[in-house]
Write a protein that holds these residues in place. Structure first.
Motif, PDB file in Angstrom:
ATOM      1  N   UNK A  28     -97.424  90.526-109.993  1.00 45.21           N
ATOM      2  CA  UNK A  28     -96.275  90.800-110.348  1.00 45.21           C
ATOM      3  C   UNK A  28     -95.244  90.262-109.541  1.00 45.21           C
ATOM      4  N   UNK A  29     -95.424  90.353-108.491  1.00 45.21           N
ATOM      5  CA  UNK A  29     -94.621  89.663-107.278  1.00 45.21           C
ATOM      6  C   UNK A  29     -94.473  88.140-107.509  1.00 45.21           C
ATOM      7  N   UNK A  30     -95.758  87.691-107.360  1.00 43.46           N
ATOM      8  CA  UNK A  30     -95.778  86.186-107.807  1.00 43.46           C
ATOM      9  C   UNK A  30     -95.128  85.579-109.101  1.00 43.46           C
ATOM     10  N   UNK A  31     -95.329  86.556-110.260  1.00 41.55           N
ATOM     11  CA  UNK A  31     -94.703  86.146-111.346  1.00 41.55           C
ATOM     12  C   UNK A  31     -93.147  86.251-111.308  1.00 41.55           C
ATOM     13  N   UNK A  32     -92.755  87.162-110.583  1.00 43.01           N
ATOM     14  CA  UNK A  32     -91.021  87.606-110.149  1.00 43.01           C
ATOM     15  C   UNK A  32     -90.435  86.121-109.674  1.00 43.01           C
ATOM     16  N   UNK A  33     -91.241  85.876-108.635  1.00 38.06           N
ATOM     17  CA  UNK A  33     -90.719  84.755-107.661  1.00 38.06           C
ATOM     18  C   UNK A  33     -90.551  83.499-108.658  1.00 38.06           C
ATOM     19  N   UNK A  34     -91.565  83.131-109.338  1.00 41.72           N
ATOM     20  CA  UNK A  34     -91.618  81.829-110.187  1.00 41.72           C
ATOM     21  C   UNK A  34     -90.900  82.215-111.622  1.00 41.72           C
ATOM     22  N   UNK A  35     -90.664  83.223-111.919  1.00 40.23           N
ATOM     23  CA  UNK A  35     -90.060  83.562-113.077  1.00 40.23           C
ATOM     24  C   UNK A  35     -90.741  83.214-114.483  1.00 40.23           C
ATOM     25  N   UNK A  36     -92.082  83.422-114.334  1.00 41.10           N
ATOM     26  CA  UNK A  36     -92.988  82.961-115.322  1.00 41.10           C
ATOM     27  C   UNK A  36     -94.363  83.816-115.193  1.00 41.10           C
ATOM     28  N   UNK A  37     -94.909  84.124-116.286  1.00 41.19           N
ATOM     29  CA  UNK A  37     -96.272  84.816-116.479  1.00 41.19           C
ATOM     30  C   UNK A  37     -97.417  83.835-115.544  1.00 41.19           C
ATOM     31  N   UNK A  38     -97.364  83.407-114.444  1.00 43.94           N
ATOM     32  CA  UNK A  38     -98.465  82.448-113.675  1.00 43.94           C
ATOM     33  C   UNK A  38     -99.602  83.047-113.539  1.00 43.94           C
ATOM     34  N   UNK A  39     -99.556  84.110-112.741  1.00 48.44           N
ATOM     35  CA  UNK A  39    -100.769  84.777-112.126  1.00 48.44           C
ATOM     36  C   UNK A  39    -101.237  85.948-113.196  1.00 48.44           C
ATOM     37  N   UNK A  40    -102.581  86.070-113.519  1.00 48.47           N
ATOM     38  CA  UNK A  40    -103.162  86.776-114.320  1.00 48.47           C
ATOM     39  C   UNK A  40    -103.430  88.195-113.414  1.00 48.47           C
ATOM     40  N   UNK A  41    -103.105  89.157-113.834  1.00 50.59           N
ATOM     41  CA  UNK A  41    -103.283  90.497-113.054  1.00 50.59           C
ATOM     42  C   UNK A  41    -104.883  90.949-113.301  1.00 50.59           C
ATOM     43  N   UNK A  42    -105.715  90.414-114.021  1.00 48.63           N
ATOM     44  CA  UNK A  42    -107.035  90.680-114.275  1.00 48.63           C
ATOM     45  C   UNK A  42    -108.182  89.673-113.618  1.00 48.63           C
ATOM     46  N   UNK A  43    -107.533  88.909-112.679  1.00 50.92           N
ATOM     47  CA  UNK A  43    -108.524  87.951-112.025  1.00 50.92           C
ATOM     48  C   UNK A  43    -109.291  88.945-110.792  1.00 50.92           C
ATOM     49  N   UNK A  44    -110.465  88.738-110.362  1.00 53.83           N
ATOM     50  CA  UNK A  44    -111.044  89.293-109.435  1.00 53.83           C
ATOM     51  C   UNK A  44    -110.421  89.373-108.054  1.00 53.83           C
ATOM     52  N   UNK A  45    -110.545  90.357-107.296  1.00 50.26           N
ATOM     53  CA  UNK A  45    -109.488  90.513-106.109  1.00 50.26           C
ATOM     54  C   UNK A  45    -109.926  89.566-105.094  1.00 50.26           C
ATOM     55  N   UNK A 159     -85.513  96.923-109.777  1.00 49.45           N
ATOM     56  CA  UNK A 159     -85.442  96.028-110.991  1.00 49.45           C
ATOM     57  C   UNK A 159     -84.286  95.333-111.054  1.00 49.45           C
ATOM     58  N   UNK A 160     -83.269  95.822-110.248  1.00 44.61           N
ATOM     59  CA  UNK A 160     -82.034  94.748-110.201  1.00 44.61           C
ATOM     60  C   UNK A 160     -81.986  93.731-109.224  1.00 44.61           C
ATOM     61  N   UNK A 161     -83.199  93.317-108.581  1.00 44.57           N
ATOM     62  CA  UNK A 161     -83.526  92.485-107.686  1.00 44.57           C
ATOM     63  C   UNK A 161     -83.385  91.089-108.297  1.00 44.57           C
ATOM     64  N   UNK A 162     -82.781  89.972-107.527  1.00 45.15           N
ATOM     65  CA  UNK A 162     -82.619  88.743-108.120  1.00 45.15           C
ATOM     66  C   UNK A 162     -83.612  88.028-107.347  1.00 45.15           C
ATOM     67  N   UNK A 163     -84.471  86.898-108.016  1.00 42.45           N
ATOM     68  CA  UNK A 163     -85.415  86.059-107.210  1.00 42.45           C
ATOM     69  C   UNK A 163     -84.527  85.068-106.225  1.00 42.45           C
ATOM     70  N   UNK A 164     -83.306  84.895-106.509  1.00 47.32           N
ATOM     71  CA  UNK A 164     -82.519  83.993-105.886  1.00 47.32           C
ATOM     72  C   UNK A 164     -81.935  84.787-104.444  1.00 47.32           C
ATOM     73  N   UNK A 165     -81.962  86.055-104.510  1.00 45.78           N
ATOM     74  CA  UNK A 165     -81.730  86.601-103.210  1.00 45.78           C
ATOM     75  C   UNK A 165     -83.118  86.558-102.369  1.00 45.78           C
ATOM     76  N   UNK A 166     -84.185  86.428-102.977  1.00 51.81           N
ATOM     77  CA  UNK A 166     -85.348  86.486-102.259  1.00 51.81           C
ATOM     78  C   UNK A 166     -85.672  84.907-101.539  1.00 51.81           C
ATOM     79  N   UNK A 167     -85.312  84.089-102.521  1.00 50.74           N
ATOM     80  CA  UNK A 167     -85.304  82.468-102.147  1.00 50.74           C
ATOM     81  C   UNK A 167     -84.532  82.484-100.846  1.00 50.74           C
TER      82      UNK A 167
END
Length: 415
Positions: A28-45, A159-167
């Motif tokens: 979820x955090x990885x996808x938030x940073x990239x702004x796309x569903x790049x990481x699959x939440x069901x890969x082995x840990x 929910x109101x967080x912006x990836x740009x603030x994190x960048x």
């Protein structure tokens, strides 16, 4: 006394290592940073993934390790996973992110976090920050101690967080370290020795490429350029690699049934044993038409988000004059993970092969197999069944209330 000047340090690729306890949360955090569903939440840990993309105007590479902060993993697992993170962030990460929760941070967690971080380097805290993904009900002293060790760098993801603030926080860490990445020479060297051994085993494997897109002419053109053959499926040796190439027919076709579309997609993957290393998605260097857009949506729908780490976009260009990519094309590139190449009439195939080899290194030789395809379809089926259950439950609830409303209306004399 000479005046002091402040120079902005810019690094080409911002490499971030994401450490946590949960595949779902890390994804979820990885996808938030990239702004796309790049990481699959069901890969082995225990799988460490590396995916690139864009955040604002920066190219970002995220190395995602969703189990390294679990306190029950062994010292051997810590060592191996740290080595892999260092190898995938070669020559080293600029930022290390700890995903921590206020209600799951004990003294044991603190000790484990410090052990993991010091496995990277003694100077690791200069490059580390904390992200928390929940609103705290009360202050956690242990978490505060960890944040203080990270120079009080903390980002609360709401929910109101912006990836740009994190960048901006990432950039601040880069500036503080004068653009230097974290040096983890010992871990990197150890993993490189093991990786070289693994690569020797896989040297003889065939490189499986799939050419896809809506434009059949462009697909045929790139196929000829790569293999100098016109067969639909061809095997050849190129730059020292045995290559198998498959052309995927356009999936967005109103004349094809859903069953036939699935059959075409599955057949394409099954022709590439043990799986597809790279999907080459061909698009024109021009405004995308409706067919181009529909085909890309269909590819993502059919193959799921798991295809993103195996996709490279080839932008076909009619001349060698480099033109700036339009905003729509840039958006497409970012949604598919950021890997792309502008391919002109004189572009050498060796340039493409170097990018492909780099992808193989990033993906550690992993392939998109028939099993991956079928697992994605099963996941969609289960989600559909779950949605049907919710709809049925909602309808039952409404029907149960309907007679009560009718009875109330009759009592009040309303029809």
């Amino acid at each position: 006394m000479p005046g002091l000047s402040c120079e902005l340090i810019i690094v080409s690729d911002l490499r971030i290592v994401l450490l946590g306890k949960s595949v779902l949360e890390n994804s979820g955090v990885g996808n938030f940073i990239l702004g796309a569903p790049a990481f699959d939440s069901e890969v082995p840990p225990d799988v460490v993934e590396r995916i690139g993309g864009r955040l604002k105007d920066r190219h970002v590479i995220i190395i995602n390790s969703p189990q390294l902060l679990q306190t029950n993993i062994s010292d051997h697992q810590i060592t191996q996973t740290v080595r892999e993170c260092v190898y995938l962030s070669d020559p080293g990460p600029h930022v290390i992110v700890l995903l921590l929760k206020h209600d799951q941070c004990s003294t044991e967690d603190q000790q484990h976090v410090e052990k993991v971080l010091l496995s990277f380097s003694e100077r690791v805290f200069q490059h580390t920050m904390v992200i928390s993904t929940q609103e705290p009900t009360e202050t956690n002293d242990i978490l505060q101690k960890i944040i203080q060790k990270c120079a009080n760098r903390h980002f609360s993801l709401q929910r109101s967080s912006s990836p740009h603030d994190l960048l901006q926080m990432f950039e601040d860490i880069v500036q503080m370290n004068v653009g230097q990445h974290l040096v983890c020479a010992e871990a990197s060297q150890s993993f490189n020795i093991e990786q070289q051994s693994t690569e020797r085993i896989s040297e003889g494997e065939k490189l499986n490429l799939v050419v896809c897109g809506s434009n059949r002419t462009l697909k045929s053109s790139i196929s000829k350029r790569i293999l100098q053959q016109t067969d639909r499926r061809s095997d050849a040796e190129l730059h020292g690699r045995q290559i198998s190439l498959v052309e995927l027919p356009a999936l967005f076709n109103t004349q094809l049934s859903e069953e036939e579309v699935m059959r075409q997609a599955l057949r394409c993957v099954s022709l590439c044993h043990p799986g597809v290393h790279v999907f080459l998605l061909i698009i024109p260097n021009a405004p995308l038409n409706n067919e181009d857009k529909a085909e890309m949506e269909e590819i993502q729908r059919i193959f799921s988000s798991r295809i993103i780490k195996h996709i490279m976009i080839l932008i076909m260009q009619n001349s060698e004059h480099q033109t700036e990519l339009n905003e729509e094309t840039q958006s497409v590139i970012e949604s598919f993970g950021g890997r792309h190449l502008v391919f002109g009439p004189k572009t050498q195939v060796s340039t493409l092969m170097k990018k492909i080899e780099h992808m193989l290194k990033e993906n550690r030789g992993e392939v998109f197999s028939t099993e991956t395809f079928l697992e994605a379809q099963m996941k969609k089926l289960l989600q559909f069944e779950e949605m049907e259950k919710k709809i049925h439950s909602f309808e039952t609830h409404l029907l149960a209330k309907a007679p009560t409303k009718m009875s109330s209306s009759k009592k009040s004399g309303k029809l």
